[in-house]
Design a protein around this motif. Structure first.
Motif, PDB file in Angstrom:
ATOM      1  N   LEU A 294       0.826  -1.211   0.000  1.00 11.80           N
ATOM      2  CA  LEU A 294       0.000   0.000   0.000  1.00 11.80           C
ATOM      3  C   LEU A 294       0.859   1.259   0.000  1.00 11.80           C
ATOM      4  O   LEU A 294       0.425   2.317  -0.498  1.00 11.80           O
ATOM      5  N   ALA A 295       2.038   1.162   0.559  1.00 15.79           N
ATOM      6  CA  ALA A 295       2.952   2.306   0.589  1.00 15.79           C
ATOM      7  C   ALA A 295       3.668   2.499  -0.742  1.00 15.79           C
ATOM      8  O   ALA A 295       4.475   3.426  -0.883  1.00 15.79           O
ATOM      9  N   GLY A 296       3.369   1.630  -1.708  1.00  9.79           N
ATOM     10  CA  GLY A 296       3.975   1.761  -3.025  1.00  9.79           C
ATOM     11  C   GLY A 296       5.348   1.139  -3.142  1.00  9.79           C
ATOM     12  O   GLY A 296       6.079   1.413  -4.100  1.00  9.79           O
ATOM     13  N   ILE A 297       5.707   0.296  -2.177  1.00  4.74           N
ATOM     14  CA  ILE A 297       7.005  -0.394  -2.212  1.00  4.74           C
ATOM     15  C   ILE A 297       6.817  -1.781  -2.813  1.00  4.74           C
ATOM     16  O   ILE A 297       6.014  -2.576  -2.323  1.00  4.74           O
ATOM     17  N   SER A 298       7.519  -2.058  -3.882  1.00  2.00           N
ATOM     18  CA  SER A 298       7.399  -3.361  -4.543  1.00  2.00           C
ATOM     19  C   SER A 298       8.196  -4.406  -3.775  1.00  2.00           C
ATOM     20  O   SER A 298       9.420  -4.254  -3.605  1.00  2.00           O
ATOM     21  N   PRO A 299       7.548  -5.454  -3.303  1.00  4.44           N
ATOM     22  CA  PRO A 299       8.274  -6.503  -2.562  1.00  4.44           C
ATOM     23  C   PRO A 299       9.312  -7.183  -3.445  1.00  4.44           C
ATOM     24  O   PRO A 299       9.090  -7.397  -4.635  1.00  4.44           O
ATOM     25  N   ASP A 300      10.442  -7.524  -2.860  1.00  5.27           N
ATOM     26  CA  ASP A 300      11.460  -8.295  -3.561  1.00  5.27           C
ATOM     27  C   ASP A 300      11.569  -9.668  -2.911  1.00  5.27           C
ATOM     28  O   ASP A 300      10.795 -10.012  -2.013  1.00  5.27           O
ATOM     29  N   ALA A 301      12.517 -10.467  -3.375  1.00  9.60           N
ATOM     30  CA  ALA A 301      12.665 -11.833  -2.866  1.00  9.60           C
ATOM     31  C   ALA A 301      12.985 -11.840  -1.372  1.00  9.60           C
ATOM     32  O   ALA A 301      12.545 -12.729  -0.640  1.00  9.60           O
ATOM     33  N   LYS A 302      13.726 -10.824  -0.883  1.00 12.89           N
ATOM     34  CA  LYS A 302      14.075 -10.785   0.539  1.00 12.89           C
ATOM     35  C   LYS A 302      12.841 -10.542   1.404  1.00 12.89           C
ATOM     36  O   LYS A 302      12.661 -11.186   2.446  1.00 12.89           O
ATOM     37  N   LEU A 303      11.978  -9.608   0.982  1.00 15.79           N
ATOM     38  CA  LEU A 303      10.754  -9.335   1.737  1.00 15.79           C
ATOM     39  C   LEU A 303       9.832 -10.543   1.722  1.00 15.79           C
ATOM     40  O   LEU A 303       9.227 -10.900   2.740  1.00 15.79           O
ATOM     41  N   CYS A 304       9.726 -11.178   0.553  1.00 16.12           N
ATOM     42  CA  CYS A 304       8.897 -12.386   0.457  1.00 16.12           C
ATOM     43  C   CYS A 304       9.464 -13.495   1.333  1.00 16.12           C
ATOM     44  O   CYS A 304       8.727 -14.260   1.961  1.00 16.12           O
ATOM     45  N   GLY A 305      10.780 -13.564   1.406  1.00 16.26           N
ATOM     46  CA  GLY A 305      11.415 -14.568   2.244  1.00 16.26           C
ATOM     47  C   GLY A 305      11.079 -14.374   3.714  1.00 16.26           C
ATOM     48  O   GLY A 305      10.903 -15.343   4.458  1.00 16.26           O
ATOM     49  N   LEU A 306      10.961 -13.114   4.154  1.00 15.68           N
ATOM     50  CA  LEU A 306      10.593 -12.841   5.543  1.00 15.68           C
ATOM     51  C   LEU A 306       9.173 -13.304   5.833  1.00 15.68           C
ATOM     52  O   LEU A 306       8.892 -13.825   6.922  1.00 15.68           O
ATOM     53  N   LEU A 307       8.281 -13.121   4.864  1.00 11.13           N
ATOM     54  CA  LEU A 307       6.901 -13.594   5.046  1.00 11.13           C
ATOM     55  C   LEU A 307       6.866 -15.117   5.099  1.00 11.13           C
ATOM     56  O   LEU A 307       6.193 -15.707   5.961  1.00 11.13           O
ATOM     57  N   ILE A 308       7.595 -15.770   4.194  1.00 13.35           N
ATOM     58  CA  ILE A 308       7.653 -17.235   4.189  1.00 13.35           C
ATOM     59  C   ILE A 308       8.233 -17.752   5.494  1.00 13.35           C
ATOM     60  O   ILE A 308       7.758 -18.752   6.059  1.00 13.35           O
ATOM     61  N   ASN A 309       9.263 -17.057   5.997  1.00 16.84           N
ATOM     62  CA  ASN A 309       9.887 -17.477   7.247  1.00 16.84           C
ATOM     63  C   ASN A 309       8.922 -17.415   8.421  1.00 16.84           C
ATOM     64  O   ASN A 309       8.976 -18.259   9.329  1.00 16.84           O
ATOM     65  N   ALA A 310       8.040 -16.424   8.414  1.00 18.70           N
ATOM     66  CA  ALA A 310       7.051 -16.320   9.496  1.00 18.70           C
ATOM     67  C   ALA A 310       6.201 -17.587   9.549  1.00 18.70           C
ATOM     68  O   ALA A 310       5.935 -18.135  10.630  1.00 18.70           O
ATOM     69  N   TYR A 311       5.771 -18.068   8.384  1.00 12.34           N
ATOM     70  CA  TYR A 311       4.971 -19.303   8.334  1.00 12.34           C
ATOM     71  C   TYR A 311       5.816 -20.519   8.712  1.00 12.34           C
ATOM     72  O   TYR A 311       5.328 -21.455   9.353  1.00 12.34           O
ATOM     73  N   GLN A 312       7.085 -20.484   8.341  1.00  7.19           N
ATOM     74  CA  GLN A 312       7.980 -21.594   8.685  1.00  7.19           C
ATOM     75  C   GLN A 312       8.174 -21.705  10.188  1.00  7.19           C
ATOM     76  O   GLN A 312       8.080 -22.788  10.773  1.00  7.19           O
ATOM     77  N   VAL A 313       8.416 -20.551  10.837  1.00  7.31           N
ATOM     78  CA  VAL A 313       8.600 -20.540  12.289  1.00  7.31           C
ATOM     79  C   VAL A 313       7.328 -20.982  12.996  1.00  7.31           C
ATOM     80  O   VAL A 313       7.376 -21.694  14.015  1.00  7.31           O
ATOM     81  N   ALA A 314       6.193 -20.590  12.445  1.00  8.55           N
ATOM     82  CA  ALA A 314       4.901 -20.938  13.049  1.00  8.55           C
ATOM     83  C   ALA A 314       4.477 -22.374  12.748  1.00  8.55           C
ATOM     84  O   ALA A 314       3.471 -22.853  13.290  1.00  8.55           O
ATOM     85  N   GLY A 315       5.249 -23.072  11.896  1.00  8.30           N
ATOM     86  CA  GLY A 315       4.906 -24.456  11.557  1.00  8.30           C
ATOM     87  C   GLY A 315       3.728 -24.563  10.602  1.00  8.30           C
ATOM     88  O   GLY A 315       2.969 -25.532  10.652  1.00  8.30           O
ATOM     89  N   GLN A 316       3.551 -23.583   9.733  1.00  4.54           N
ATOM     90  CA  GLN A 316       2.451 -23.578   8.762  1.00  4.54           C
ATOM     91  C   GLN A 316       3.031 -23.754   7.363  1.00  4.54           C
ATOM     92  O   GLN A 316       3.213 -22.811   6.605  1.00  4.54           O
ATOM     93  N   SER A 317       3.320 -25.001   7.016  1.00  7.48           N
ATOM     94  CA  SER A 317       4.009 -25.297   5.766  1.00  7.48           C
ATOM     95  C   SER A 317       3.173 -24.966   4.528  1.00  7.48           C
ATOM     96  O   SER A 317       3.698 -24.480   3.523  1.00  7.48           O
ATOM     97  N   GLU A 318       1.880 -25.235   4.584  1.00  4.74           N
ATOM     98  CA  GLU A 318       1.047 -24.973   3.413  1.00  4.74           C
ATOM     99  C   GLU A 318       0.966 -23.472   3.128  1.00  4.74           C
ATOM    100  O   GLU A 318       1.008 -23.047   1.971  1.00  4.74           O
TER     101      GLU A 318
END
Length: 400
Positions: A294-318
């Motif tokens: 919403l702030a107009g910042i285009s996510p890159d692979a690093k930002l996406c990796g942080l989101l994926i990591n959140a699910y990994q730490v939480a044990g939500q593989s799907e």
């Protein structure tokens, strides 16, 4: 040295000695070296008119304790190399002082006297002081802060509040809180009022020092200025909350900024996303990830990796797999780190078949599994006791 005054001219005699061309410095803040105080320097005086010539004997050493002598050949190789690296276009006036500072020996006089001698001999302007300070900072010279503090008291430097802020910022980066507070006190004594820039620098400093209470107090002081807070002030306080392990409070300030149509820098969003990601707070990570877009910042692979990591730490593989696929659909090339995070999520839930299916999809799409992802597979297979299969898998991936 003998000075003779003409008749019919008033003369003033100071006991026990006259002060000539000598500036009176208050106690140095950063290095703690006391200078001559006004009380010590100025004894009761008497001014008279006389028709007789008046003779005063002046101690040359008192007039200038530091004797300005051009730097000669008797210097160390390290000093010579430092002098040779000085900018070619630097003026002679500035280069003369830089040489003296590089070869400075406290046994020959104090730094205050050295700078005072430079002022008397070279008559520098503010621009000259700034050139010298910039070069000392680039060199990371140990005397940089002392020179900067002494310069604040020199009339030729024409100090302003930004000069104080620069020193505060420099001390803050080194976590030298006592020196910062001394500079602040000195600044106030000279009539300078802390503005938003200076106070924001203080918030940054207290944040890095782990002093949340002082950071909050200073942030409130910024608000009391009655001015619109800028993104730097907000960003400094958000970072303070993140460092204190309180990302929710930081996110609250981020929402306050959005309401005021003030957008934080990408580094603030990334730090907040990382805080939620590390804690496995998937809801918080998803909210911040949405706010980034919403702030107009285009996510890159690093930002996406942080989101994926959140699910990994939480044990939500799907959910980690969904985030990975969304990244690909957005046209982003997945990094080996992102692949490794999805595999780690599957390993955490022991979903070997899902992991193999994921790997086959990657192979079909021409995505090569790199070192980090291969390492996750190797550790996982070793836990399962299938060492031979691990070696075979690694050979196959290496051949692709």
């Amino acid at each position: 040295m003998m000075v003779t005054s003409a008749s019919n001219i008033p003369h003033c005699s100071y006991s026990p000695f006259p002060i000539i061309n000598k500036q009176i410095h208050p106690q140095s803040w950063g290095n703690g070296n006391p200078s001559l105080s006004l009380k010590q320097a100025m004894k009761p005086s008497s001014c008279t008119f006389s028709n007789e010539p008046h003779i005063s004997f002046i101690d040359a050493e008192e007039k200038r304790r530091f004797k300005w002598v051009e730097i000669g050949p008797g210097i160390t190789e390290e000093q010579r190399q430092a002098i040779d690296k000085l900018p070619f276009k630097m003026t002679k006036r500035c280069k003369a002082l830089m040489k003296q500072i590089i070869c400075f020996n406290p046994q020959k006089g104090s730094l205050e006297d050295l700078l005072g001698a430079w002022v008397n001999v070279m008559k520098p302007r503010r621009a000259d002081w700034l050139v010298v300070l910039k070069e000392l900072k680039i060199m990371e010279h140990p005397l940089y802060f002392q020179v900067a503090e002494i310069a604040l008291l020199e009339e030729t430097f024409e100090a302003n509040i930004r000069d104080y802020t620069k020193i505060i910022h420099g001390y803050g980066k080194q976590n030298r809180l006592r020196e910062v507070e001394n500079i602040l006190d000195a600044m106030k004594r000279r009539g300078f009022i802390c503005d938003q820039v200076t106070l924001t620098t203080m918030v940054h400093m207290y944040s890095k020092a782990g002093n949340l209470k002082l950071a909050e107090d200073t942030f409130e002081e910024i608000k009391l200025l009655g001015q619109q807070l800028d993104k730097r002030s907000y960003g400094a306080m958000i970072m303070a909350y993140i460092r204190a392990g309180m990302p929710e409070q930081g996110e609250g300030l981020l929402k306050e900024m959005d309401n005021l149509e003030i957008y934080a820098g990408s580094e603030v969003y990334k730090a907040l996303l990382r805080a939620y990601s590390t804690n496995g707070d998937t809801d918080g990570a998803q909210r911040v990830f949405g706010a980034i877009q919403l702030a107009g910042i285009s996510p890159d692979a690093k930002l996406c990796g942080l989101l994926i990591n959140a699910y990994q730490v939480a044990g939500q593989s799907e959910e980690a797999r969904v985030a990975f696929e969304n990244m690909r659909r957005a046209g982003l090339e997945p990094s080996d780190k992102c692949v490794a995070l999805v595999l780690a999520a599957y390993e955490k839930q022991n979903k070997l078949n899902k992991a193999l299916e994921f790997l086959m999809d990657l192979e079909r799409d021409g995505i090569v599994v790199g070192k980090e992802a291969s390492s996750i597979l190797a550790q996982w297979f070793k836990k399962l006791g299938v060492v031979e299969q691990v070696e075979q898998v690694l050979r196959e991936f290496a051949a692709k």
